[in-house]
Design a protein around this motif. Structure first.
Motif, PDB file in Angstrom:
ATOM      1  N   GLN A  19       0.641  -1.259   0.362  1.00  0.00           N
ATOM      2  CA  GLN A  19       0.046  -0.627   0.276  1.00  0.00           C
ATOM      3  C   GLN A  19       0.603   0.986   0.258  1.00  0.00           C
ATOM      4  O   GLN A  19       2.241   0.925   0.369  1.00  0.00           O
ATOM      5  CB  GLN A  19      -0.722   0.159   1.281  1.00  0.00           C
ATOM      6  N   MET A  20       0.199   2.507  -0.064  1.00  0.00           N
ATOM      7  CA  MET A  20       1.177   3.258  -0.709  1.00  0.00           C
ATOM      8  C   MET A  20       1.047   4.065   0.836  1.00  0.00           C
ATOM      9  O   MET A  20      -0.060   4.546   1.113  1.00  0.00           O
ATOM     10  CB  MET A  20       0.705   4.313  -1.495  1.00  0.00           C
ATOM     11  N   THR A  21       1.916   4.859   1.529  1.00  0.00           N
ATOM     12  CA  THR A  21       2.181   5.782   2.793  1.00  0.00           C
ATOM     13  C   THR A  21       1.480   6.974   1.952  1.00  0.00           C
ATOM     14  O   THR A  21       1.558   7.290   0.776  1.00  0.00           O
ATOM     15  CB  THR A  21       3.447   5.667   2.710  1.00  0.00           C
ATOM     16  N   LEU A  22       0.969   7.870   2.778  1.00  0.00           N
ATOM     17  CA  LEU A  22       0.608   9.196   2.839  1.00  0.00           C
ATOM     18  C   LEU A  22       2.571   9.705   2.407  1.00  0.00           C
ATOM     19  O   LEU A  22       1.764  10.397   1.403  1.00  0.00           O
ATOM     20  CB  LEU A  22       0.067  10.293   4.074  1.00  0.00           C
ATOM     21  N   SER A  36       1.052  20.678  -3.833  1.00  0.00           N
ATOM     22  CA  SER A  36       2.246  19.901  -2.191  1.00  0.00           C
ATOM     23  C   SER A  36       1.006  19.577  -1.543  1.00  0.00           C
ATOM     24  O   SER A  36       0.136  20.938  -1.590  1.00  0.00           O
ATOM     25  CB  SER A  36       3.106  20.642  -1.548  1.00  0.00           C
ATOM     26  N   TYR A  37       0.948  18.428  -0.426  1.00  0.00           N
ATOM     27  CA  TYR A  37      -0.684  18.679   0.047  1.00  0.00           C
ATOM     28  C   TYR A  37       0.568  18.343   1.765  1.00  0.00           C
ATOM     29  O   TYR A  37       1.942  17.844   1.366  1.00  0.00           O
ATOM     30  CB  TYR A  37      -1.201  17.554  -0.056  1.00  0.00           C
ATOM     31  N   GLN A  38      -0.319  18.759   2.822  1.00  0.00           N
ATOM     32  CA  GLN A  38       0.359  18.091   4.032  1.00  0.00           C
ATOM     33  C   GLN A  38      -0.803  17.047   4.063  1.00  0.00           C
ATOM     34  O   GLN A  38      -1.994  16.464   3.577  1.00  0.00           O
ATOM     35  CB  GLN A  38      -0.929  19.496   5.307  1.00  0.00           C
ATOM     36  N   PRO A  42      -7.782  17.035   3.447  1.00  0.00           N
ATOM     37  CA  PRO A  42      -8.669  16.284   2.738  1.00  0.00           C
ATOM     38  C   PRO A  42      -8.961  15.118   1.423  1.00  0.00           C
ATOM     39  O   PRO A  42      -9.421  14.173   1.270  1.00  0.00           O
ATOM     40  CB  PRO A  42     -10.247  16.975   2.894  1.00  0.00           C
ATOM     41  N   VAL A  43      -7.966  15.869   0.513  1.00  0.00           N
ATOM     42  CA  VAL A  43      -8.318  15.624  -0.472  1.00  0.00           C
ATOM     43  C   VAL A  43      -7.229  14.040  -0.581  1.00  0.00           C
ATOM     44  O   VAL A  43      -7.060  12.409  -1.334  1.00  0.00           O
ATOM     45  CB  VAL A  43      -6.689  15.768  -1.736  1.00  0.00           C
ATOM     46  N   LEU A  44      -6.516  14.253   0.624  1.00  0.00           N
ATOM     47  CA  LEU A  44      -5.408  12.554   0.158  1.00  0.00           C
ATOM     48  C   LEU A  44      -6.776  11.358   1.419  1.00  0.00           C
ATOM     49  O   LEU A  44      -6.166  10.305   1.481  1.00  0.00           O
ATOM     50  CB  LEU A  44      -3.998  12.876   1.559  1.00  0.00           C
TER      51      LEU A  44
END
Length: 153
Positions: A19-22, A36-38, A42-44
């Motif tokens: 699985q892909m990590t955050l 860039s996301y944090q 919520p998109v993540l």
């Protein structure tokens, strides 16, 4: 014949589920879109949803693989049993034929072949004698024709 077992399907189709990590999701999103996301974005949440979907899919695939493997083993077993039954039937038939073709029948065939050879020899001798007789008659006939030719000349 022995019943063959099906190969271990699970060992042949071992797949790697990672699985892909955050952090990896943030890095891929940044690389592909330049955004860039944090970690609390919520998109993540899509990553978590896709990871859950992947877990469920992996479970379903494992269940299906086990079911297909079990079905395959049953099918192979039934086919092997059918083949064993047919081979046994053929073996029994061959044994019956072998018993029916005993020494008496073989002796009868050998006697018939020997009698055929004797009769063939008699026919060959008769034809040869007839050929010699016909040859002598043909020679005498030609001599008579030659004599008439000389007398008439």
């Amino acid at each position: 014949m022995s019943v063959a077992t099906a190969p271990n399907v699970d060992a042949d189709f071992a797949e790697e589920w990672r699985q892909m990590t955050l952090d990896e999701a943030i890095e891929v999103a940044h690389r592909e879109t330049g955004i860039s996301y944090q970690k609390d974005d919520p998109v993540l949440a899509v990553v978590a949803i896709l990871n859950a979907f992947g877990d469920r899919l992996k479970s379903l695939l494992e269940d299906e693989r086990k079911r297909v493997s079990f079905q395959f083993q049953n099918d192979v077993s039934s086919v092997n049993e059918a083949i064993d039954h047919k081979v046994d039937d053929i073996a029994n038939t061959i044994q019956k034929v072998a018993r029916n073709l005993g020494n008496d029948n073989i002796q009868t065939v050998v006697s018939a072949v020997a009698q055929h050879a004797v009769e063939s020899d008699k026919i060959t001798r008769t034809i040869r004698r007839a050929f010699y007789g016909f040859s002598a008659l043909a020679f005498i006939n030609w001599m008579a024709v030659a004599a008439f030719y000389l007398i008439l000349k």
